[in-house]
Design an enzyme around this catalytic site. Structure first.
Site, PDB file in Angstrom:
ATOM      1  N   CYS A   1       0.867  -1.172   0.000  1.00 38.32           N
ATOM      2  CA  CYS A   1       0.000   0.000   0.000  1.00 38.32           C
ATOM      3  C   CYS A   1       0.898   1.215   0.000  1.00 38.32           C
ATOM      4  CB  CYS A   1      -0.927   0.007   1.223  1.00 38.32           C
ATOM      5  SG  CYS A   1      -2.009   1.454   1.285  1.00 38.32           S
TER       6      CYS A   1
ATOM      7  N   GLU B   1      -3.107   0.863  -7.034  1.00 37.68           N
ATOM      8  CA  GLU B   1      -2.002  -0.024  -7.380  1.00 37.68           C
ATOM      9  C   GLU B   1      -1.791   0.059  -8.885  1.00 37.68           C
ATOM     10  OE1 GLU B   1       0.939  -1.265  -6.454  1.00 37.68           O
ATOM     11  OE2 GLU B   1      -0.163  -2.076  -4.744  1.00 37.68           O
TER      12      GLU B   1
END
Length: 271
Positions: free
Chosen positions: A2, A114
């Site tokens: 993350c 992402e």
């Protein structure tokens, strides 16, 4: 992993969702659609109120810096590298094990970003046969529109170069725990592109479902094995992912338009 996420919910919304008892209006953060390491972020934690006679843990919404600095660190220089802790080893790593035992939090988010490179392109990239391709960002978020409660840790670090009354004498920092990405199909998959979270990236933030929030936040729970059991991945199929503009790749860009779903990956990017 993350490394970037979005957080647009205000204190009132978060207070209702997490049953917050205490939050300071002056610590309110503006909606942030491109949260990056070292930024100030909202976290939920259970901790006795400072200088209160009643030492019971109080559910609080606090503002911390993203990038954990261990209490024993000589300087905060490594904070930007400690934005994530691996669920598999968090209980034993020197940088995280003390916080894992006593200082756990939830990091609320709308979802996380992402970037994806296609498998064949990755192989060519590794072999050095092509220039690094432009990657397609995806936004991963709960399929039902609920808040993404990421498991986190927090720490306090004292800057000994500053006097006690200096406003920056104490650093309050946090880290997001990650786990192996789900290989099962997404709850809602894009028309083209990745079919699972593992197709996007091998790691993902560890999402804690509401039934685990109280146990995770409870500072009285210190048994490592009991706590590790709370780090089991959530049930599959709770997330969706969709392509978003490559504008999110520049941390200076920030606004709700970054969350707009694209009908297909941008031209020139790859799955």
């Amino acid at each position: 992993m993350c490394g970037r996420y979005a957080s647009s919910r205000g204190p009132e919304d978060l207070a209702a969702t997490f049953e917050i008892e205490k939050w300071e209006p002056e610590e309110t953060l503006a909606p942030d659609y491109n949260v990056a390491p070292t930024k100030e972020v909202h976290v939920v934690l259970d901790r006795p109120l400072k200088d209160a006679a009643d030492r019971r843990p109080v559910r609080q919404l606090r503002t911390l810096k993203w990038g954990l600095v261990p209490s024993w660190a000589k300087s905060p220089e490594g904070a930007a590298r400690m934005i994530n802790a691996r669920a598999e080893t968090v209980h034993e790593k020197p940088s995280y094990r003390r916080a894992f035992a006593a200082r756990r939090c939830l990091v609320p988010a709308d979802g996380y970003y992402e970037w994806v490179t296609g498998e064949q392109e990755r192989e060519l990239e590794v072999e050095g046969r092509r220039k690094r391709p432009r990657k397609q960002p995806y936004f991963v978020t709960p399929a039902d529109g609920s808040v993404l409660a990421m498991a986190g840790l927090y720490e306090f670090w004292r800057d000994r170069t500053l006097p006690d009354d200096h406003p920056q004498a104490w650093w309050a920092t946090c880290s997001v725990i990650t786990t192996e990405a789900e290989q099962t199909p997404l709850g809602v998959a894009p028309a083209e592109g990745p079919r699972s979270l593992a197709d996007i990236h091998p790691r993902m933030p560890l999402m804690l479902t509401p039934d685990r929030w109280d146990a995770w936040l409870d500072p009285a729970r210190t048994d490592p094995e009991e706590l590790r059991a709370l780090l089991a991945p959530p049930p599959p199929g709770l997330m969706r992912a969709y392509p978003v503009s490559t504008a999110v790749s520049n941390v200076r860009n920030n606004g709700p338009e970054l969350l707009k779903e694209l009908p297909a990956p941008e031209e020139g990017t790859l799955f």
